[in-house]
Design a protein around this motif. Structure first.
Motif, mmCIF file in Angstrom:
data_model
loop_
_atom_site.group_PDB
_atom_site.id
_atom_site.type_symbol
_atom_site.label_atom_id
_atom_site.label_comp_id
_atom_site.label_asym_id
_atom_site.label_seq_id
_atom_site.Cartn_x
_atom_site.Cartn_y
_atom_site.Cartn_z
ATOM 1 N N ALA A 99 0.810 -1.218 0.000
ATOM 2 C CA ALA A 99 0.000 0.000 0.000
ATOM 3 C C ALA A 99 0.842 1.266 0.000
ATOM 4 O O ALA A 99 0.330 2.363 -0.268
ATOM 5 N N ALA A 100 2.132 1.109 0.334
ATOM 6 C CA ALA A 100 2.990 2.301 0.435
ATOM 7 C C ALA A 100 3.411 2.840 -0.923
ATOM 8 O O ALA A 100 3.855 3.985 -1.032
ATOM 9 N N THR A 101 3.269 2.058 -1.954
ATOM 10 C CA THR A 101 3.670 2.522 -3.282
ATOM 11 C C THR A 101 2.575 3.362 -3.922
ATOM 12 O O THR A 101 1.389 3.235 -3.589
ATOM 13 N N GLY A 102 2.962 4.205 -4.875
ATOM 14 C CA GLY A 102 1.997 5.118 -5.474
ATOM 15 C C GLY A 102 1.214 4.548 -6.641
ATOM 16 O O GLY A 102 0.436 5.281 -7.263
ATOM 17 N N THR A 103 1.362 3.292 -6.928
ATOM 18 C CA THR A 103 0.685 2.720 -8.100
ATOM 19 C C THR A 103 -0.708 2.202 -7.785
ATOM 20 O O THR A 103 -1.349 1.594 -8.645
ATOM 21 N N TYR A 104 -1.183 2.416 -6.550
ATOM 22 C CA TYR A 104 -2.531 1.977 -6.176
ATOM 23 C C TYR A 104 -3.368 3.194 -5.839
ATOM 24 O O TYR A 104 -2.875 4.186 -5.284
ATOM 25 N N ASP A 105 -4.662 3.135 -6.155
ATOM 26 C CA ASP A 105 -5.556 4.239 -5.797
ATOM 27 C C ASP A 105 -6.202 3.957 -4.450
ATOM 28 O O ASP A 105 -5.958 2.920 -3.816
ATOM 29 N N SER A 106 -7.073 4.869 -4.026
ATOM 30 C CA SER A 106 -7.674 4.784 -2.691
ATOM 31 C C SER A 106 -8.561 3.558 -2.541
ATOM 32 O O SER A 106 -8.622 2.946 -1.451
ATOM 33 N N VAL A 107 -9.260 3.186 -3.599
ATOM 34 C CA VAL A 107 -10.145 2.011 -3.521
ATOM 35 C C VAL A 107 -9.323 0.753 -3.302
ATOM 36 O O VAL A 107 -9.651 -0.104 -2.472
ATOM 37 N N GLN A 108 -8.239 0.658 -4.058
ATOM 38 C CA GLN A 108 -7.400 -0.527 -3.934
ATOM 39 C C GLN A 108 -6.720 -0.586 -2.557
ATOM 40 O O GLN A 108 -6.573 -1.654 -1.969
ATOM 41 N N ARG A 109 -6.317 0.590 -2.053
ATOM 42 C CA ARG A 109 -5.702 0.605 -0.720
ATOM 43 C C ARG A 109 -6.722 0.220 0.346
ATOM 44 O O ARG A 109 -6.375 -0.407 1.350
ATOM 45 N N ALA A 110 -7.982 0.607 0.143
ATOM 46 C CA ALA A 110 -9.032 0.235 1.106
ATOM 47 C C ALA A 110 -9.198 -1.280 1.141
ATOM 48 O O ALA A 110 -9.413 -1.880 2.209
ATOM 49 N N ILE A 111 -9.094 -1.903 -0.015
ATOM 50 C CA ILE A 111 -9.179 -3.365 -0.075
ATOM 51 C C ILE A 111 -7.985 -3.999 0.647
ATOM 52 O O ILE A 111 -8.132 -4.967 1.405
ATOM 53 N N ILE A 112 -6.795 -3.438 0.402
ATOM 54 C CA ILE A 112 -5.594 -3.946 1.070
ATOM 55 C C ILE A 112 -5.712 -3.751 2.584
ATOM 56 O O ILE A 112 -5.373 -4.634 3.377
ATOM 57 N N TYR A 116 -5.509 -6.146 5.963
ATOM 58 C CA TYR A 116 -4.603 -5.707 7.029
ATOM 59 C C TYR A 116 -5.310 -5.720 8.382
ATOM 60 O O TYR A 116 -4.781 -6.242 9.380
ATOM 61 N N GLN A 117 -6.513 -5.178 8.424
ATOM 62 C CA GLN A 117 -7.267 -5.126 9.684
ATOM 63 C C GLN A 117 -7.709 -6.523 10.130
ATOM 64 O O GLN A 117 -7.786 -6.808 11.322
ATOM 65 N N GLN A 118 -8.013 -7.394 9.167
ATOM 66 C CA GLN A 118 -8.377 -8.765 9.520
ATOM 67 C C GLN A 118 -7.196 -9.504 10.152
ATOM 68 O O GLN A 118 -7.369 -10.293 11.095
ATOM 69 N N ALA A 204 1.049 2.098 13.106
ATOM 70 C CA ALA A 204 0.528 0.991 12.292
ATOM 71 C C ALA A 204 -0.983 0.892 12.390
ATOM 72 O O ALA A 204 -1.558 -0.184 12.267
ATOM 73 N N PHE A 205 -1.646 2.030 12.575
ATOM 74 C CA PHE A 205 -3.100 2.042 12.776
ATOM 75 C C PHE A 205 -3.841 1.586 11.526
ATOM 76 O O PHE A 205 -4.750 0.763 11.576
ATOM 77 N N SER A 206 -3.460 2.110 10.383
ATOM 78 C CA SER A 206 -4.168 1.813 9.136
ATOM 79 C C SER A 206 -3.233 2.016 7.946
ATOM 80 O O SER A 206 -2.275 2.794 8.030
ATOM 81 N N ILE A 207 -3.538 1.303 6.861
ATOM 82 C CA ILE A 207 -2.772 1.497 5.626
ATOM 83 C C ILE A 207 -3.701 1.918 4.482
ATOM 84 O O ILE A 207 -3.439 1.666 3.308
ATOM 85 N N SER A 208 -4.794 2.575 4.845
ATOM 86 C CA SER A 208 -5.769 3.009 3.827
ATOM 87 C C SER A 208 -5.260 4.195 3.019
ATOM 88 O O SER A 208 -5.816 4.524 1.966
ATOM 89 N N THR A 209 -4.182 4.851 3.509
ATOM 90 C CA THR A 209 -3.552 5.930 2.752
ATOM 91 C C THR A 209 -2.082 5.579 2.540
ATOM 92 O O THR A 209 -1.514 4.764 3.282
#
Length: 303
Positions: A99-112, A116-118, A204-209
């Motif tokens: 998720a840290a790379t810039g090749t994913y958009d917000s929707v894809q990061r939300a899926i990742i 992560y939260q699971q 390490a709270f979230s990786i949505s951004t």
């Protein structure tokens, strides 16, 4: 010596010695049958007291070995769960790196972030579910209070002990010799600072951004270090318990040998006594028969 009928002193003498030899023969038979030199306090009062103290210590040490083995089993149970948690943390770091790379958009990061939260929730579930004999191992029950020593944090006065787990293996109650503590810190997601159950603002709270994912890489690294510190402590405690078991086993063996020297019969020596007493008893029996026949001589004078 007078020839009398009413009192046969030679027979009385022989009967007395027969009784003595028979009692000695009975004692030898009892000792040889039981294999014990001391069966009751009459055999050796001081030796009996020493033997019983030794026996109680031997029994306590043997149970102490079992206690230490139970401690090893507990540690292995906790370490097995921590190994699984380690796998979850590795996967979380992999997701954060993705998720840290810039090749994913917000929707894809939300899926990742959803996976992560699971993973974080599974870490908490494992920590809460891992127990040994109904004793929770990874939820912080055995962590004790921060800033206090193990002995201060442990409280065994109630029906259920709290704080670090005390492994008791010695025959006494000396803190330097007979027991020590196993402290296991909490490994829930909130304790490790990962996932949305951690304090808000945790690295390490979230990786949505993308920014959150980059920070999570450092936060997860810290979580792995914390987890590894717990595993290293448990490994050291397991090695210590194994060494303790080896030492107690030798101690119990030597104490058993000492108890044997005090309590067990020397078969060779006692068999010598047995044969001697048997011979004396047979001799006394024969002489008693002879002595009982002597008053019959008086009949020759009466005829």
């Amino acid at each position: 010596m007078s020839l009398i009928i009413n009192h046969n002193m030679m027979a009385d003498n022989a009967a007395r010695y027969l009784s003595i030899h028979y009692n000695n023969l009975s004692d030898s038979t009892r000792k040889l049958s039981s294999g014990l030199r001391i069966e009751n306090s009459a055999d050796d009062a001081a030796g009996l007291a020493v033997r019983e103290l030794m026996r109680s210590d031997i029994a306590a040490l043997q149970q102490g070995i079992r206690n230490a083995n139970d401690g090893i089993s507990l540690i292995q149970t906790a370490d097995g769960a921590l190994q699984t948690i380690d796998e979850k943390l590795v996967r979380m770091k992999e997701l954060a790196e993705q998720a840290a790379t810039g090749t994913y958009d917000s929707v894809q990061r939300a899926i990742i972030d959803s996976e992560y939260q699971q993973m974080a929730s599974e870490i908490t579930r494992i920590s809460m579910a891992t127990d040994f004999n109904n004793i929770k191992l990874l939820d912080g029950t055995l962590s004790g209070e921060a800033g206090t020593s193990d002995s201060d944090a442990h409280d065994g006065s109630g029906l259920n002990s709290t704080g670090p787990l005390k492994v008791h293996f010695g025959s006494g109650n000396d803190s330097d010799e007979d027991y020590y503590y196993i402290r296991i810190g909490a490994t829930t997601a909130s304790a490790l600072g990962v996932g949305n159950s951690a304090a808000a603002g945790s690295a390490a709270f979230s990786i949505s951004t993308q920014e959150g994912a980059q920070k999570a890489l450092d936060g997860i690294r810290s979580a792995i270090v914390s987890k590894d510190s717990i595993r290293a402590h448990l490994g050291a405690m397991q090695n210590r318990l194994e060494n303790t078991i080896a030492n107690i086993s030798i101690q119990a063996e030597n104490l058993q040998a000492s108890e044997s020297r005090v309590s067990d019969v020397d078969v060779a020596s006692e068999m010598t006594n047995f044969v001697r007493n048997q011979t004396l008893a047979n001799s006394a029996t024969s002489m008693l028969g002879q002595a009982n026949s002597l008053p019959q001589l008086a009949l020759s004078l009466i005829r």
